[in-house]
Design a protein around this motif. Structure first.
Motif, mmCIF file in Angstrom:
data_model
loop_
_atom_site.group_PDB
_atom_site.id
_atom_site.type_symbol
_atom_site.label_atom_id
_atom_site.label_comp_id
_atom_site.label_asym_id
_atom_site.label_seq_id
_atom_site.Cartn_x
_atom_site.Cartn_y
_atom_site.Cartn_z
ATOM 1 N N THR A 187 1.345 -2.736 -8.450
ATOM 2 C CA THR A 187 -0.196 -2.525 -9.241
ATOM 3 C C THR A 187 -0.974 -2.525 -8.241
ATOM 4 O OG1 THR A 187 0.784 -3.563 -11.231
ATOM 5 C CG2 THR A 187 -1.668 -3.599 -11.055
ATOM 6 N N ILE A 188 -1.253 -3.452 -7.236
ATOM 7 C CA ILE A 188 -2.302 -3.443 -6.287
ATOM 8 C C ILE A 188 -2.167 -2.631 -5.251
ATOM 9 C CG2 ILE A 188 -2.869 -5.939 -6.738
ATOM 10 C CD1 ILE A 188 -1.531 -6.799 -4.446
ATOM 11 N N PHE A 189 -0.907 -2.088 -4.942
ATOM 12 C CA PHE A 189 -0.937 -1.181 -3.935
ATOM 13 C C PHE A 189 -1.557 0.077 -4.178
ATOM 14 C CE2 PHE A 189 1.658 1.757 -1.102
ATOM 15 C CZ PHE A 189 1.154 1.360 0.162
ATOM 16 N N TYR A 190 -1.439 0.701 -5.424
ATOM 17 C CA TYR A 190 -1.661 2.025 -5.947
ATOM 18 C C TYR A 190 -3.082 1.847 -6.375
ATOM 19 C CZ TYR A 190 3.084 2.958 -4.920
ATOM 20 O OH TYR A 190 4.422 3.358 -4.327
ATOM 21 N N ARG A 191 -3.780 0.868 -6.436
ATOM 22 C CA ARG A 191 -5.189 0.695 -6.811
ATOM 23 C C ARG A 191 -5.992 0.745 -5.670
ATOM 24 N NH1 ARG A 191 -5.626 -4.626 -9.764
ATOM 25 N NH2 ARG A 191 -5.879 -5.523 -7.943
ATOM 26 N N ASP A 192 -7.021 1.458 -6.248
ATOM 27 C CA ASP A 192 -8.291 1.588 -5.070
ATOM 28 C C ASP A 192 -9.282 0.323 -4.972
ATOM 29 O OD1 ASP A 192 -7.666 4.127 -4.175
ATOM 30 O OD2 ASP A 192 -8.958 5.120 -5.955
ATOM 31 N N GLU A 193 -8.568 -0.764 -3.864
ATOM 32 C CA GLU A 193 -9.135 -1.952 -3.875
ATOM 33 C C GLU A 193 -9.813 -1.712 -2.415
ATOM 34 O OE1 GLU A 193 -10.045 -4.682 -5.414
ATOM 35 O OE2 GLU A 193 -8.841 -3.959 -7.302
ATOM 36 N N ASN A 194 -11.020 -2.313 -2.303
ATOM 37 C CA ASN A 194 -11.679 -2.274 -0.882
ATOM 38 C C ASN A 194 -12.056 -3.444 -0.277
ATOM 39 O OD1 ASN A 194 -13.726 -2.622 -2.515
ATOM 40 N ND2 ASN A 194 -14.754 -0.471 -1.911
ATOM 41 N N ASP A 195 -11.631 -4.379 -0.975
ATOM 42 C CA ASP A 195 -12.118 -6.037 -0.106
ATOM 43 C C ASP A 195 -11.001 -6.202 0.912
ATOM 44 O OD1 ASP A 195 -9.619 -7.546 -0.743
ATOM 45 O OD2 ASP A 195 -10.422 -7.457 -2.778
ATOM 46 N N GLU A 196 -11.513 -7.012 1.865
ATOM 47 C CA GLU A 196 -10.854 -7.312 3.204
ATOM 48 C C GLU A 196 -9.232 -7.423 3.138
ATOM 49 O OE1 GLU A 196 -13.021 -9.833 5.923
ATOM 50 O OE2 GLU A 196 -14.722 -9.705 4.479
#
Length: 172
Positions: free
Chosen positions: A109-118
């Motif tokens: 879920t998180i790997f394919y999400r566009d997250e940009n926190d550190e």
């Protein structure tokens, strides 16, 4: 129901979060570590213990033996027996599981999400490095700990990965 594995999270109706430990369990339940508890039933004086998820629910992390003591004193029903041990261990019986969280599902879920926190940038960097240099795939990994429960802090949390399978571990 899926097979419960090492590092999966089992949650009780009181919102105690348990981490499954290993692969040797009684037939009616799972040996666990009490990892976090809702602030409605547990408060810690440890300044590092407070966790807040993205839904603004507050939890406290157990440190050292706090989880064992908390369960034995407040929820002794959350213990299981193994036939070859004399003492009961912290754990949940199958009928006590309110919810299950799976590290492999969370990681995808998180790997394919566009997250940009550190922290998410670091997660991507580490995994991409591994995936580009090995025969491993994203399906061979999971993310547990604070990431699994959306408690992580972008600057201070660590990356807790599990790799599934002996051959995969040797490849890593």
């Amino acid at each position: 129901m899926r097979i419960i594995k090492d590092r999966d999270a089992l949650i009780s109706k009181e919102k105690i979060i348990f981490r499954v430990l290993g692969y040797t369990h009684p037939t009616n339940g799972f040996v666990c570590d009490a990892e976090y508890a809702s602030s409605s039933i547990f408060n810690s004086k440890n300044p590092k213990a407070l966790r807040e998820n993205f839904q603004k629910e507050k939890y406290f992390k157990f440190y050292e033996h706090e989880g064992i003591i908390f369960i034995k004193e407040n929820f002794p029903e959350y213990q299981v027996s193994l036939p070859y041990l004399k003492n009961e261990l912290v754990g949940l019986k199958k009928n006590q599981i309110f919810q299950v969280r799976f590290p492999d599902e969370k990681l995808k879920t998180i790997f394919y999400r566009d997250e940009n926190d550190e922290l998410m940038k670091a997660l991507h960097k580490v995994l991409l490095e591994i995936l580009n240099r090995s025969k491993l795939s994203i399906n061979d990994f999971g993310a547990f700990g604070s990431i699994l429960h959306d408690f992580y802090h972008p600057k201070y949390s660590d990356l807790d990965f599990i790799i599934y399978g002996r051959k995969q571990l040797l490849e890593l």
